[in-house]
Design an enzyme around this catalytic site. Structure first.
Site, PDB file in Angstrom:
ATOM      1  N   ASP A 137      38.695  36.892  42.806  1.00 15.27           N
ATOM      2  CA  ASP A 137      38.515  37.704  43.809  1.00 15.27           C
ATOM      3  C   ASP A 137      39.450  37.499  45.000  1.00 15.27           C
ATOM      4  OD1 ASP A 137      36.289  39.220  44.414  1.00 15.27           O
ATOM      5  OD2 ASP A 137      36.760  37.674  46.156  1.00 15.27           O
ATOM      6  N   ALA A 166      35.346  41.207  45.905  1.00 11.43           N
ATOM      7  CA  ALA A 166      35.755  42.063  44.897  1.00 11.43           C
ATOM      8  C   ALA A 166      35.650  43.028  44.041  1.00 11.43           C
ATOM      9  CB  ALA A 166      37.176  41.698  45.711  1.00 11.43           C
ATOM     10  N   ASP A 167      35.176  41.950  43.470  1.00 14.42           N
ATOM     11  CA  ASP A 167      34.467  41.400  41.824  1.00 14.42           C
ATOM     12  C   ASP A 167      33.233  42.973  42.088  1.00 14.42           C
ATOM     13  OD1 ASP A 167      35.197  40.180  39.424  1.00 14.42           O
ATOM     14  OD2 ASP A 167      35.656  38.767  40.700  1.00 14.42           O
ATOM     15  N   LYS A 168      32.177  42.147  42.631  1.00 14.55           N
ATOM     16  CA  LYS A 168      31.094  43.176  42.761  1.00 14.55           C
ATOM     17  C   LYS A 168      31.248  44.486  43.378  1.00 14.55           C
ATOM     18  CE  LYS A 168      28.897  39.700  44.191  1.00 14.55           C
ATOM     19  NZ  LYS A 168      27.748  38.494  45.594  1.00 14.55           N
TER      20      LYS A 168
END
Length: 402
Positions: A137, A166-168
């Site tokens: 991230d 960013a991941d989520k």
């Protein structure tokens, strides 16, 4: 009543956050998500915790079934192919090239199942100068401009958002893309390959307001600079609140509450555009007044004037907030290996096909025997797979473990 994705089977070949949260959202909406893990489990099981379960893993994998397979073994790859033949969706977030080396690339699996929705999530894309990078991230926050948006005002030092945004965000985009692809398939479009990168997602995410200075070609550098103003957190005598005033009516209300009616016709603040251009000065002036009294004093008066405002809650206060309680947002469930847990319920509420938390996160390989049996493997075949270590049944009560 089943969820809106009841009857959809998802093969989950993802790890950590972006892929697992995507497939967890699908599980919450009724899909049968089969999490394929190596015998040692998803790396998220070993992040910030001990044993098989961590908070990160549970909050990304609830409601799934787990099968433990060693994909370095040809027999395990045979199991994957049999899984895919009867699946609707496959989601993977291996580094680019890995699925091709395993023989699980999209064209190979498309030959087994023409209706398959094959989803590839990557860090920056499957090709290009950064494609071979190992990406987490903070890399994406740095490359996308998000860290620059968060820069300290005094020094200009970029800062990270202290959550893996960013991941989520990519996970939510991926789940939406899966549903769109399934819808297109039902309209006769067939299966397809859906590709997402975290970099693409985050640049699109910050674009509407954070990239206004670079949107109009030939006028770069003009417009609102989000790093040139303080944020909208105001200190009071006993805590912090946030206050916003976008419309003229909201600005009039705020000026009245603060005892500054002259601000309504002040040339610096008369219109939304002028208030935006002079945001740093405006926010500083508001903050000087807000700090003279307590949070409750201001919140009561701002609410009465219909000015957007809220207390800034500590994380420990969120679950007890009256609106959160009213929304029945936080549910509890028993997670073997950890105990009684809080989890947020699925955010989208479906009137006729309600989404719901499908149960706790699975042990590594908890459903290996069950899934292999569903795929048509006989008991002796299952025993042979486990004896060769191509498959593993684990959990609190492994069945027939060799």
């Amino acid at each position: 009543m089943p969820g809106p994705l009841a009857g959809i089977r998802v093969v989950d070949l993802t790890t950590v956050i972006s892929g697992p949260v995507c497939t967890m959202l699908l599980a919450d909406q009724g899909a049968d998500v089969i999490k394929v893990e190596p015998p040692g489990g998803d790396i998220a099981r070993r992040t910030a915790g001990s044993g098989e379960f961590t908070s990160m893993f549970v909050s990304s994998n609830r409601g799934k079934r787990s099968i433990a397979l060693d994909l370095k073994q040809p027999a395990a790859l045979g199991v994957i192919r049999r899984l895919v033949a009867g699946a609707d969706v496959l989601v993977q977030n291996f580094r680019p090239g890995t699925m091709e080396r395993l023989g699980l690339d999209e064209p190979s699996l498309r030959a087994l199942n023409p209706r398959l929705i094959y989803v590839s999530i990557s860090g920056v894309g499957e090709t290009g100068p950064y494609a071979r990078k190992r990406v987490y991230d903070p890399i994406i926050q740095s490359l996308s401009g998000l860290a620059d948006v968060q820069a300290e005002q005094a020094t200009g030092r970029p800062r990270l958002v202290r959550t893996i945004v960013a991941d989520k965000t990519t996970a939510v985009h991926a789940a939406q893309a899966v549903c769109a692809a399934l819808f297109a398939r039902e309209r006769g479009g067939g299966g397809q390959h859906v590709r997402l990168s975290m970099l693409d997602t985050m640049i699109a995410f910050i674009w509407p307001e954070a990239m206004t200075q670079y949107m109009v070609i030939g006028r770069e550098g003009t417009g609102t600079n989000p790093t040139a103003r303080p944020d909208l957190i105001y200190q009071t005598q006993d805590g912090y609140i946030t206050v916003g005033s976008v419309s003229d009516a909201e600005w009039r209300g705020l000026a009245g509450v603060l005892g500054k009616p002259e601000w309504i016709d002040d040339p610096r603040f008369r219109t939304p555009a002028q208030r935006s251009a002079n945001a740093a000065e405006r926010i500083t002036l508001v903050g000087e007044i807000i700090k003279t009294d307590a949070s409750r004093y201001w919140l009561e008066r701002l609410d009465a004037a219909d000015v957007p405002c809220a207390p800034v809650l500590a994380r420990s206060q969120v679950a007890a907030d009256p609106q959160v309680v009213h929304n029945d947002l936080i549910e509890t469930l028993d997670q073997p290996g950890l105990g009684r847990l809080r989890q947020p319920r699925p955010a989208a509420r479906f009137e006729r096909t309600p989404a719901a938390i499908g149960g706790p996160a699975p042990w590594i390989g908890e459903h290996t025997d069950e899934i292999l049996a569903e795929l048509g493997f006989e008991r002796d075949e299952i025993a042979a797979l486990k004896a060769s270590r191509a498959a593993k049944a684990a959990g609190p009560n492994p069945i027939g473990e060799a």
